[in-house]
Design a protein around this motif. Structure first.
Motif, mmCIF file in Angstrom:
data_model
loop_
_atom_site.group_PDB
_atom_site.id
_atom_site.type_symbol
_atom_site.label_atom_id
_atom_site.label_comp_id
_atom_site.label_asym_id
_atom_site.label_seq_id
_atom_site.Cartn_x
_atom_site.Cartn_y
_atom_site.Cartn_z
ATOM 1 N N HIS A 24 0.825 -1.217 0.000
ATOM 2 C CA HIS A 24 0.000 0.000 0.000
ATOM 3 C C HIS A 24 0.856 1.263 0.000
ATOM 4 N N GLN A 25 2.073 1.143 0.520
ATOM 5 C CA GLN A 25 2.915 2.330 0.621
ATOM 6 C C GLN A 25 3.580 2.721 -0.697
ATOM 7 N N ILE A 26 3.694 1.744 -1.628
ATOM 8 C CA ILE A 26 4.398 2.084 -2.876
ATOM 9 C C ILE A 26 3.624 1.802 -4.163
ATOM 10 N N HIS A 115 0.730 -9.788 5.232
ATOM 11 C CA HIS A 115 -0.110 -8.729 5.803
ATOM 12 C C HIS A 115 0.779 -7.587 6.268
ATOM 13 N N HIS A 116 0.585 -6.433 5.661
ATOM 14 C CA HIS A 116 1.332 -5.252 6.104
ATOM 15 C C HIS A 116 0.327 -4.112 6.300
ATOM 16 N N PHE A 117 -0.412 -4.211 7.382
ATOM 17 C CA PHE A 117 -1.357 -3.197 7.882
ATOM 18 C C PHE A 117 -2.687 -3.065 7.132
ATOM 19 N N THR A 118 -2.773 -3.445 5.844
ATOM 20 C CA THR A 118 -4.045 -3.257 5.144
ATOM 21 C C THR A 118 -4.857 -4.549 5.086
ATOM 22 N N ILE A 159 2.924 -11.783 9.079
ATOM 23 C CA ILE A 159 2.367 -10.466 9.418
ATOM 24 C C ILE A 159 3.486 -9.493 9.751
ATOM 25 N N ASN A 160 3.191 -8.232 9.526
ATOM 26 C CA ASN A 160 4.139 -7.173 9.880
ATOM 27 C C ASN A 160 3.677 -6.478 11.151
ATOM 28 N N GLU A 161 4.543 -6.431 12.131
ATOM 29 C CA GLU A 161 4.346 -5.650 13.358
ATOM 30 C C GLU A 161 2.939 -5.761 13.956
ATOM 31 N N PRO A 162 2.586 -6.960 14.435
ATOM 32 C CA PRO A 162 1.253 -7.078 15.056
ATOM 33 C C PRO A 162 1.038 -6.063 16.181
ATOM 34 N N TYR A 262 13.601 -2.865 13.925
ATOM 35 C CA TYR A 262 14.149 -2.118 15.076
ATOM 36 C C TYR A 262 14.172 -0.623 14.764
ATOM 37 N N TYR A 263 13.449 0.135 15.579
ATOM 38 C CA TYR A 263 13.448 1.596 15.439
ATOM 39 C C TYR A 263 13.741 2.326 16.753
ATOM 40 N N PHE A 264 13.309 1.726 17.882
ATOM 41 C CA PHE A 264 13.293 2.528 19.118
ATOM 42 C C PHE A 264 14.039 1.920 20.295
ATOM 43 N N GLY A 289 11.190 13.127 14.743
ATOM 44 C CA GLY A 289 11.460 13.294 16.166
ATOM 45 C C GLY A 289 11.850 11.993 16.849
ATOM 46 N N TRP A 290 12.088 10.937 16.060
ATOM 47 C CA TRP A 290 12.492 9.667 16.662
ATOM 48 C C TRP A 290 13.986 9.722 16.943
ATOM 49 N N ARG A 291 14.367 9.375 18.191
ATOM 50 C CA ARG A 291 15.787 9.359 18.555
ATOM 51 C C ARG A 291 16.473 8.141 17.953
ATOM 52 N N THR A 315 14.223 -7.079 9.442
ATOM 53 C CA THR A 315 13.288 -6.847 8.342
ATOM 54 C C THR A 315 13.055 -5.352 8.109
ATOM 55 N N GLU A 316 13.382 -4.526 9.100
ATOM 56 C CA GLU A 316 13.297 -3.067 8.930
ATOM 57 C C GLU A 316 14.187 -2.355 9.938
ATOM 58 N N ASN A 317 14.784 -1.256 9.456
ATOM 59 C CA ASN A 317 15.474 -0.296 10.311
ATOM 60 C C ASN A 317 15.697 0.895 9.395
ATOM 61 N N TYR A 353 17.025 -2.260 4.987
ATOM 62 C CA TYR A 353 16.772 -0.856 5.328
ATOM 63 C C TYR A 353 15.334 -0.486 4.952
ATOM 64 N N TRP A 354 14.682 0.264 5.839
ATOM 65 C CA TRP A 354 13.379 0.856 5.516
ATOM 66 C C TRP A 354 13.610 2.298 5.128
ATOM 67 N N SER A 355 13.443 2.670 3.912
ATOM 68 C CA SER A 355 12.832 1.935 2.820
ATOM 69 C C SER A 355 13.612 2.242 1.541
ATOM 70 N N TYR A 360 4.324 6.307 1.091
ATOM 71 C CA TYR A 360 3.141 6.692 1.875
ATOM 72 C C TYR A 360 3.327 6.229 3.323
ATOM 73 N N GLU A 361 3.549 7.189 4.196
ATOM 74 C CA GLU A 361 3.867 6.850 5.584
ATOM 75 C C GLU A 361 2.581 6.901 6.431
ATOM 76 N N TRP A 362 1.607 6.120 6.030
ATOM 77 C CA TRP A 362 0.371 5.924 6.793
ATOM 78 C C TRP A 362 -0.262 7.251 7.210
ATOM 79 N N SER A 363 -0.567 7.434 8.485
ATOM 80 C CA SER A 363 -1.290 8.659 8.854
ATOM 81 C C SER A 363 -0.436 9.919 8.702
ATOM 82 N N LYS A 369 10.486 11.298 4.875
ATOM 83 C CA LYS A 369 11.291 10.787 3.747
ATOM 84 C C LYS A 369 12.270 9.730 4.251
ATOM 85 N N PHE A 370 11.852 8.485 4.150
ATOM 86 C CA PHE A 370 12.697 7.373 4.625
ATOM 87 C C PHE A 370 13.619 6.835 3.527
ATOM 88 N N GLY A 371 13.392 7.254 2.262
ATOM 89 C CA GLY A 371 13.986 6.547 1.132
ATOM 90 C C GLY A 371 15.482 6.675 0.923
HETATM 91 C C1 BGC Z 1 6.250 -0.150 9.283
HETATM 92 C C2 BGC Z 1 6.356 0.618 7.982
HETATM 93 C C3 BGC Z 1 6.547 2.086 8.280
HETATM 94 C C4 BGC Z 1 7.841 2.251 9.044
HETATM 95 C C5 BGC Z 1 8.203 3.692 9.378
HETATM 96 C C6 BGC Z 1 7.185 0.313 10.364
HETATM 97 O O1 BGC Z 1 6.461 0.431 11.534
HETATM 98 O O2 BGC Z 1 6.339 -1.526 9.058
HETATM 99 O O3 BGC Z 1 5.204 0.371 7.240
HETATM 100 O O4 BGC Z 1 6.528 2.865 7.140
HETATM 101 O O5 BGC Z 1 7.778 1.544 10.258
HETATM 102 O O6 BGC Z 1 7.271 4.257 10.230
#
Ligand code: BGC
Length: 398
Positions: A24-26, A115-118, A159-162, A262-264, A289-291, A315-317, A353-355, A360-363, A369-371
């Protein structure tokens, strides 16, 4: 960069170095899912044509290869493949076969999420994953995908990030179905999603017992604010168990590898007067604003491996950084810490690497700009950002 330039990154043979995305994001024009519906109602930003990757995937894979990556993560849009309950679209299955064949012809390893959120709108209308009927339909979809596409898929994510899905959709109420019901959230997370994963895992395995099946779980590094404080260490133990392990403990016999987003890092303080506090420490801040705290990836993977002894795929960072002045160092530092974990025996099979693209960064719509690649949202022109050069400095053993 000065401190890290002195060190080299040499990754093990067959290490999966790649980029991650989701349908859905791309893809663009995913008009049969719940997000699209709510986008038209004005509840969330419109995704429109997204990056038009539905049509431009060949170019995306070519760029992936050219910047020095060997792996691509994408998701199959359930609402395209099964636009009405039980009615699978031959044309869309053919499309995804072509996409995966293209990955193969570019010699890219494929990591595919189901499944990735949609959700297809019909599945959302049936109650989403609260409904056992929908869970059965998802398992059926998983089986069908394994039959139709399995020969082209190297790694599956059910599934992605339940946890994020439930938090945003059922506790905070920012994402579809915009609910704020903690009881539902608990049921969906700890009962229903466990079932979703297990049934999808079994469905794929029934088609191909050798398939590699995992999921993408978001894990945090929880650190005590005052390492000598009993209370801070207690809240860290609790948060690790509750947020990082409880779900995985329940599905650990249905995993061939563990995917980690891993993000936080959370630095936690517990006091009798103020309860639990998240204290923000050090690290640069992304545009959102994410550290950033690269060392956290070392702790997360080491602790996880000690507990489950399963291969780990990051799978993501990633980082939202429009000026592209932090991304290169961000990737480098995270890989250095992974290298340290691997030198201590932790089995890490890859880092995605994300992404690949700004998307489309959801809400948050198209703001962040993650790209590794900038996308012009009017012309869809792709422009590789300078930070993507980082991969040319990384070696993978032959
Ligand atoms: C999600 C992605 C999202 C990314 C950056 C993850 O939570 O799997 O869909 O774009 O983080 O917020």
């Amino acid at each position: 960069m000065t401190q890290t330039k002195q060190k080299q990154i040499i990754l093990p043979k067959n290490f999966l170095l790649g980029a991650a995305t989701s349908s859905h994001q791309i893809e663009g024009n995913n008009s049969k899912n719940d997000w699209w519906y709510w986008e038209q109602q004005g509840r969330v930003p419109k995704s429109g044509q997204a990056c038009d990757s539905y049509n431009r995937y060949k170019e995306d894979f070519k760029i992936t290869k050219e910047i020095g990556l060997n792996t691509f993560r994408l998701s199959i849009e359930w609402s395209r493949v099964e636009p009405e309950p039980g009615k699978f679209s031959v044309a869309e299955i053919k499309h995804y076969r072509e996409v995966l064949q293209e990955l193969k012809s570019q010699q890219l390893t494929s990591v595919v999420s189901l499944h990735h959120f949609t959700l297809p709108l019909w599945a959302a209308n049936q109650g989403g994953f609260k409904s056992n009927k929908v869970i059965q339909s998802f398992a059926q979809f998983a089986k069908m995908m394994a039959q139709e596409l399995g020969d082209l898929v190297d790694y599956w994510n059910t599934i992605n990030e339940p946890g994020v899905y439930v938090n945003m959709g059922y506790i905070q109420g920012f994402w579809p179905p915009f609910s704020k019901n903690v009881l539902d959230a608990g049921i969906i997370y700890y009962l229903k999603f466990v079932k979703v994963h297990k049934l999808a895992y079994q469905a794929i395995k029934s088609v191909d017992p050798n398939a590699q099946v995992g999921l993408a779980k978001n894990n945090l590094y929880n650190a005590p604010f005052r390492p000598s404080s009993f209370l801070d260490r207690l809240i860290v133990k609790f948060s690790d168990w509750y947020g990082n392990y409880l779900f995985l403990d329940r599905i650990k016999n249905h995993l061939d590898f563990i995917g980690i987003n891993y993000y936080f890092t959370h630095t936690l303080k517990l006091s009798l007067t103020r309860g639990v506090e998240h204290i923000k420490i050090g690290g640069l801040s992304s545009d959102m604003g994410w550290r950033t705290y690269p060392e956290g990836i070392y702790h997360v993977t080491r602790d996880l491996y000690q507990r489950y002894k399963l291969p780990i795929l990051i799978t993501e960072n990633g980082i939202a950084n429009a000026h592209d002045d932090m991304r290169q160092d961000f990737i480098w530092q995270h890989l250095l810490w992974l290298q340290k974990a691997m030198s201590e025996g932790v089995q890490i099979i890859g880092y995605l690497y994300w992404s690949l693209l700004d998307n489309y960064e959801w809400s948050d719509g198209y703001g962040p700009k993650f790209g590794l690649v900038e996308v012009n949202m009017q012309t869809f022109e792709r422009k590789v950002r300078p930070s993507a050069q980082v991969y040319k400095k990384i070696q993978i053993k032959k």
